[in-house]
Design a protein around this motif. Structure first.
Motif, PDB file in Angstrom:
ATOM      1  N   ASP A 296      -5.491 -13.133   5.118  1.00 12.19           N
ATOM      2  CA  ASP A 296      -4.836 -13.002   3.815  1.00 12.19           C
ATOM      3  C   ASP A 296      -5.565 -13.860   2.792  1.00 12.19           C
ATOM      4  OD1 ASP A 296      -2.950 -11.408   5.017  1.00 12.19           O
ATOM      5  OD2 ASP A 296      -1.551 -13.066   5.353  1.00 12.19           O
ATOM      6  N   VAL A 393       8.190  -4.550   6.191  1.00  8.07           N
ATOM      7  CA  VAL A 393       7.617  -5.034   4.935  1.00  8.07           C
ATOM      8  C   VAL A 393       8.004  -6.514   4.775  1.00  8.07           C
ATOM      9  CG1 VAL A 393       7.478  -4.702   2.454  1.00  8.07           C
ATOM     10  CG2 VAL A 393       8.006  -2.764   3.936  1.00  8.07           C
ATOM     11  N   LYS A 409       5.774  -0.292  -1.294  1.00  3.62           N
ATOM     12  CA  LYS A 409       4.952   0.664  -2.040  1.00  3.62           C
ATOM     13  C   LYS A 409       4.761   1.918  -1.184  1.00  3.62           C
ATOM     14  CE  LYS A 409       2.538  -2.996  -4.473  1.00  3.62           C
ATOM     15  NZ  LYS A 409       1.266  -3.629  -4.812  1.00  3.62           N
ATOM     16  N   SER A 411       2.797   5.182  -1.286  1.00  5.94           N
ATOM     17  CA  SER A 411       1.715   5.773  -2.080  1.00  5.94           C
ATOM     18  C   SER A 411       1.531   7.265  -1.776  1.00  5.94           C
ATOM     19  CB  SER A 411       0.415   5.032  -1.805  1.00  5.94           C
ATOM     20  OG  SER A 411       0.172   5.012  -0.419  1.00  5.94           O
ATOM     21  N   GLN A 426      11.473  -2.688  -5.500  1.00  4.85           N
ATOM     22  CA  GLN A 426      11.364  -4.148  -5.507  1.00  4.85           C
ATOM     23  C   GLN A 426      12.745  -4.754  -5.518  1.00  4.85           C
ATOM     24  OE1 GLN A 426       9.048  -5.412  -8.876  1.00  4.85           O
ATOM     25  NE2 GLN A 426      10.813  -5.632 -10.217  1.00  4.85           N
ATOM     26  N   ILE A 464      -2.708   1.649  -7.353  1.00  2.00           N
ATOM     27  CA  ILE A 464      -3.487   1.230  -6.182  1.00  2.00           C
ATOM     28  C   ILE A 464      -4.904   1.772  -6.252  1.00  2.00           C
ATOM     29  CG2 ILE A 464      -3.681   1.498  -3.678  1.00  2.00           C
ATOM     30  CD1 ILE A 464      -0.667   1.520  -3.565  1.00  2.00           C
ATOM     31  N   GLN A 470      -4.911  -5.507  -5.408  1.00  2.00           N
ATOM     32  CA  GLN A 470      -3.530  -5.715  -5.828  1.00  2.00           C
ATOM     33  C   GLN A 470      -2.830  -6.683  -4.919  1.00  2.00           C
ATOM     34  OE1 GLN A 470      -1.060  -2.329  -5.999  1.00  2.00           O
ATOM     35  NE2 GLN A 470      -0.922  -2.416  -8.218  1.00  2.00           N
ATOM     36  N   ASN A 471      -1.928  -7.388  -5.492  1.00  2.00           N
ATOM     37  CA  ASN A 471      -1.077  -8.267  -4.710  1.00  2.00           C
ATOM     38  C   ASN A 471      -0.005  -7.423  -4.042  1.00  2.00           C
ATOM     39  OD1 ASN A 471       0.804 -10.114  -3.784  1.00  2.00           O
ATOM     40  ND2 ASN A 471       0.428 -11.524  -5.482  1.00  2.00           N
ATOM     41  N   VAL A 472       0.081  -7.532  -2.703  1.00  2.00           N
ATOM     42  CA  VAL A 472       1.040  -6.671  -2.004  1.00  2.00           C
ATOM     43  C   VAL A 472       2.468  -7.113  -2.262  1.00  2.00           C
ATOM     44  CG1 VAL A 472      -0.476  -5.941  -0.146  1.00  2.00           C
ATOM     45  CG2 VAL A 472       0.816  -8.059   0.093  1.00  2.00           C
ATOM     46  N   TYR A 473       2.642  -8.288  -2.826  1.00  2.00           N
ATOM     47  CA  TYR A 473       4.003  -8.781  -3.041  1.00  2.00           C
ATOM     48  C   TYR A 473       4.458  -8.555  -4.477  1.00  2.00           C
ATOM     49  CZ  TYR A 473       2.997 -10.850   1.400  1.00  2.00           C
ATOM     50  OH  TYR A 473       2.647 -11.016   2.711  1.00  2.00           O
ATOM     51  N   GLN A 474       3.637  -7.855  -5.265  1.00  2.00           N
ATOM     52  CA  GLN A 474       4.028  -7.610  -6.652  1.00  2.00           C
ATOM     53  C   GLN A 474       3.895  -6.129  -6.982  1.00  2.00           C
ATOM     54  OE1 GLN A 474       1.739 -10.232  -9.078  1.00  2.00           O
ATOM     55  NE2 GLN A 474       3.144 -11.955  -8.659  1.00  2.00           N
TER      56      GLN A 474
END
Ligand code: HEM
Lengths: 656, 360
Positions: A296, A393, A409, A411, A426, A464, A470-474
């Motif tokens: 990470d 998640v 997310k 996609s 979210q 994406i 991209q931040n996976v937490y935002q």
């Protein structure tokens, strides 16, 4: 500079018997000779001045240049050049001698302590980037000033490095000559007795009927039994005396300590240059392989080669945790444990556990447990009933109650109109759900007593494919539209595990299946750690020797007096003043009693009979203020000259 | 799970600490009485003039027993004369102590020591019951740290007394600060918290933290001695110059040990603690390596431990450096102890907030 040199170099060589001066110029150098070399510490004499070496090379025609190292400048270009060369050499030597003096070492140490302070007051970028960034934002002006002096990164700043590098250069410049000097002392013999033993810090004397040779032999034996190094029996110029020394380990310990400091510094530097450190969040049931793309986040030292990452991987089988429910300690964690199965390069697989203070070691790498959280397992079905997303998640805890936030997310999704679309959710996962007006939905306890997933939903472009990482937490909602329910309010839902929700406008369903634990791990390798440990252990050992041992010398002299009795004189001298040293001398004197029994003075009054052996009264009185003169005067006086001392003179008291 | 009995134990620990404070207060009063009565004694008043006299110390000269050919004869051991390597002014003998040779003062001094011992036993009991109540080492938070710290200070003092060292002159200041420390601990720093987070659940918690407390307690004794050395040294210098110091300073300082003794006492303690302190830091680094993955990262706590260490290294160096021994070295020792305090109280209380107030 010559002044500074003379006693020192003299000491080093004269420790060996062959270097003994044939003739003693005066009392003072006699004593200096006997006492010198108890430590190899550099003597900080008077400040050496540039004029010190002027006297040299005063021959031929030329201009004397006062205050210079190079002295006379011969006429012509050659003369000037050689003068400059000598001058530079002189300054170089002067600078080196300053740098390796105790005084400058002390100042550098003080500077090092001072220089460490600002780094503890100003947020440091290397340890806490966010706090430092926050500080910068709030104090732009001050930050600019701080930046100029590298105050956000004190411990790798130029000025901090300069101080400790100078200190260690000084240290090396100090250790090397001291080591040679010490080796010379070890190979030599203890310096012979000064003529006036009664000037030594501890002194005793008595008369005995035993012949001098027997007394000396006995003394030598006793001293050796006490593990003193003594001089040989028949050393020229040392008739009638025994010289002994003990406690060399003190010096050895001191040198060991200083060398160990260098080892520690080198080990620390190696650790800075050759290290890797990465973080990885692993959901229970899944695994990690130690390769760069799996991390990470990852950082490494300048010289670290990422191809050298240890080849291994592990699976997080189960994560255990426990939090206190006592009223005073509520929410305090009491246990974290990760059960893992790890495999190594050679194909072996083993299970192990990782706890907070017990990392897993695989080869050079260490795996540490950093934190944990929850990962709701969510399944999203699209409008056509196909599974568009399914899996755990990770949600990130935000407070002590583990109010966790996260983003889902989706996609690859088909909307109700059959068009390709993307979904984003979210919200919160609260292990022990609670809601109030101030904080909204939140968790009051880290364990899942009442786990609720609370989400908002968006559709549109997740962004994406834009190519920007991209931040996976935002969730980037710029190109997304929030879903609303039938009445036009924003669509928002709470789910318990196992529950599903229909997404508005026939967009499909979202199911909160269950939740998994996740744990974060830190994987590090660092060179030199064991050397730092060995270095520190050696340093402590050396310190104990250096601070607790006493280096001291003992001299015994025996001589037949005119009345046929033998006068025994003993003296000892330590590196530092310690009560132990006179005590030891007293014990030695007592041990010698069987071989050299003390002859009681006929007069009975010990104070009166004692008087022989001390110098003249004048010398005794003058010893503190004007010892030098008194000594010169005394030179050549037999120590046992008849007493001429005033009766009230303190040194006479108890001289025996 | 906390049992009711444990809460009861925690409460009795608090009661013991409060009782200890009460007894320490009585001891404090008795030390005051010792100094007051001592100040009236003739010895104390004349000691100022005694101070100015130099002289060589005579090492103890016990008779030795020698067995020879079956017969035992008692011989006088040859006397050892000691002389100092030459301080600038004549060496001063030690002062007569707080009681100044006054009989009533001495009685109060003995009472004070007895009370200190009693208070210490209660203090010890308080710390031990606390440990049993919380089922871990009694050094998990600032409250516990402070109580343990002052306990070490008193323990060290009483041990020195037990070893027949002349340290009763430390009593007043020492018990005064112990009271201050306990007062702060029970009011400002008190916390109910009993559980430790897993990061603190390590064998190093049993090595690093108690060692740090012991180092701190001992260094405190050294620091007091260094401060008194600075005062006494100036006092002696004045006397040597022929000046007459004020009544107070000649009465109080005159009763203290000589500057040489104070300096030596401070050095012994500081030198003995230095390797221990080094080991404490190393133990902390090993722990940090296990818990956080790096043994040194210049976090404020580590940084101040390092600064303290360097300050004491400076002190030890200064004593071997021309132009630095004596007063300057003593200042360095005091600075070293202040650094220790900054680390243990300052960093815990102020430094985190310094970060958050940093932007104001
Ligand atoms: C890295 C920094 C250093 C530290 C932490 C350090 C620490 C110490 C300590 C703790 C002692 C023991 C003092 C005693 O025996 O009472 C000592 C002694 C000594 N140090 Fe250092 N030192 C350092 C650098 C240096 C340097 C650069 C020099 C070179 C000039 C030096 C020369 C000495 C000497 C000669 C002694 C022995 C003094 C004596 O015999 O009493 N040290 N040092």
């Amino acid at each position: 500079m010559t002044r500074d040199d003379a006693p020192r170099s003299g000491v080093a060589t004269e420790g060996a018997p062959e270097g003994e001066p044939a003739e003693l110029p005066d009392q003072r150098s006699d004593e200096e000779y006997a006492t010198a070399g108890l430590t190899t510490a550099p003597l900080d004499g008077d400040e050496a001045t540039a004029g010190g070496e002027r006297a040299r090379g005063e021959r031929g025609a030329g201009v004397a240049v006062p205050g210079s190292f190079a002295g006379t400048r011969a006429p012509g270009v050659g003369g000037a050049l050689s003068w400059v060369a000598r001058e530079l050499l002189g300054w170089g030597r002067w600078f080196w001698r300053q740098l390796t003096s105790m005084r400058v070492a002390l100042l550098l140490l003080l500077l090092l302590a001072l220089a460490s302070v600002p780094g503890s007051l100003i947020p440091q970028e290397r340890s806490d980037v966010t706090v430092a960034a926050d500080f910068r934002q709030r104090n732009p002006g001050l930050s600019e000033f701080y930046d100029r002096f590298q105050l956000f990164d004190v411990y790798s700043s130029i000025w901090f490095s300069a101080i400790y590098i100078l200190l260690f250069v000084s240290l090396i410049g100090c250790i090397v000559p001291r080591t040679w000097q010490f080796v010379g002392q070890l190979r030599g013999r203890p310096p012979r007795a000064p003529r006036r033993l009664d000037r030594m810090p501890a002194y005793t004397t008595w008369r005995t009927t035993a012949p001098p040779e027997e007394v000396l032999t006995a003394a030598r034996q006793r001293l050796r039994r006490r593990r003193f190094r003594t001089d040989g029996e028949e050393m020229p110029g040392r008739e009638g005396q025994v010289a002994a020394e003990k406690g060399y380990l003190r010096e050895a310990g001191n040198l060991l300590f200083h060398v160990a400091l260098i080892v520690m510094l080198v080990a620390f530097a190696a650790g800075q240059l050759y290290h890797s450190e990465g973080g990885k969040l692993v959901v229970q049931g899944s695994g990690f392989t130690n390769a760069l793309p799996q991390y990470d986040d990852f950082s490494s030292g300048q010289l670290y080669d990422v191809d050298e990452l240890e080849r291994f991987g592990f699976t997080l089988d189960e994560f255990h945790y426990d939090y206190s429910r006592d009223s005073v300690d509520i929410g305090t964690p009491t246990e974290f444990r990760a059960d893992v199965t790890y495999w190594t390069d050679d194909g072996t697989e083993e299970s192990s556990t990782i706890e907070v203070n017990e990392p897993l070691r695989v080869g050079d790498a260490k795996v540490r447990l950093l934190g944990h959280g929850y990962a709701p397992v969510v399944t999203v079905k699209d409008a056509e009933g196909n599974t568009a997303f399914s899996g755990p998640v990770p949600f990130l805890p935000q407070d002590n109650g583990f109010t966790s936030t996260g983003v889902i997310k989706v996609s690859d999704y088909v909307g109700p109109d059959g068009e390709h679309d993307q979904l984003g959710f979210q919200g919160f996962f609260n292990p022990t759900y609670n809601i109030d007006e101030v904080r909204g939905p939140h968790s009051t306890f880290p364990e899942p007593d009442y786990p609720v997933l609370t989400l908002n939903a968006f559709h549109g472009d997740l962004g994406i494919s834009s190519g920007i990482p991209q931040n996976v937490y935002q969730l980037d909602t710029e190109n997304m539209e929030q879903l609303t329910d039938g009445s036009g309010d924003l669509f928002r839902f709470d789910l318990l595990p196992g529950e599903s929700v229909e997404l508005p406008e026939g967009r499909g369903t979202l199911t909160f299946e269950e939740f998994e634990n996740w744990a974060t791990f830190q994987i590090t390798t660092r060179e030199g750690t064991s050397w730092a440990l060995y270095g520190s252990m050696a340093a402590i050992t050396g310190l104990v020797g250096s601070l607790f041992l006493q280096r001291r010398r003992v001299w015994v002299r025996a001589r037949t007096e005119a009345d046929g009795l033998t006068v025994v004189e003993m003296a000892s001298l330590g590196r530092t003043e310690s009560a132990k040293i006179p005590e030891e001398l007293a014990a030695l004197a007592a041990e010698l009693q069987p071989d050299a029994p003390m002859e009681r003075p006929a007069e009975g009054d010990s104070a009166g009979a004692d008087s022989s052996g001390a110098g003249t009264g004048d010398a005794g009185d003058a010893r503190d203020e004007d010892a030098g003169d008194a000594r010169d005067e005394d030179a050549g006086t037999e120590p046992d000259a008849p007493d001429a001392r005033k009766p009230d003179s303190p040194p006479a008291e108890g001289a025996r | 799970m906390m049992l009711a009995a444990d809460q009861g134990l925690a409460d009795s620990s608090n009661v013991l600490v409060y009782t200890a404070m009460a007894v320490y207060s009585l001891a404090f009063l008795a030390y005051v009485a010792e100094w007051v009565f001592g100040g009236r004694s003739r010895v104390a008043r004349t000691s100022a003039s005694l101070d100015a006299e130099g002289g060589e110390a005579d090492a103890a000269t016990p008779a030795v027993t020698v067995r020879k050919n079956g017969a035992t004869s008692v011989l006088e051991r040859p006397r050892v004369v000691t002389r100092s390597a030459g301080p600038a002014r004549p060496e001063t003998p030690d002062g007569p102590g707080a009681a100044g040779g006054d009989e009533r003062g001495d009685t109060y001094g003995r009472i004070a020591v007895a009370l200190t011992t009693l208070a210490f036993l209660m203090h010890l009991g308080g710390v031990v019951t606390r440990a049993i109540a919380v089922e871990r080492g009694p050094w998990g938070n600032m409250y516990e740290f402070s109580t343990a710290f002052s306990m070490v200070v008193t323990a060290a003092f009483l041990t020195l007394l037990l070893l027949r060292r002349n340290v009763r002159w430390l009593g007043l200041i020492l018990v005064g600060t112990v009271l201050l420390d306990l007062g702060l601990a029970t009011t400002v720093l008190y916390t109910e918290t009993q559980q430790l987070v897993p990061a603190l659940d390590s064998i190093w918690m049993w090595i690093h933290v108690p060692l740090a407390i012991i180092c701190g307690g001992l260094l405190y004794l050294g620091a007091i001695s260094s401060v008194l050395f600075l005062l006494k040294d100036r006092h002696e210098a004045r006397l040597a110059d022929g000046a007459t110091p004020g009544r107070f300073s000649s009465s109080v300082l005159g009763r203290l040990p000589s500057s040489v003794s104070l300096d030596r006492f401070a050095y012994r303690i500081n030198a003995a603690v230095f390797p221990l302190w080094t080991f404490t830091i190393v133990a902390g680094a090993i722990w940090a390596e296990n818990a956080w993955g790096r043994y040194w990262d210049w976090d404020p706590k580590e940084t101040w431990a390092f600064i303290t260490w360097v300050a004491y290294a400076c002190y030890l160096h200064a004593r071997a450096t021309v132009g630095w021994k004596g007063r300057k070295a003593a200042y360095l020792a005091v600075i070293g102890f202040i650094c220790f305090l900054i680390n243990y109280y300052g960093v815990n209380i102020f430094f985190d907030s310094l970060h958050s107030y940093g932007g104001v």
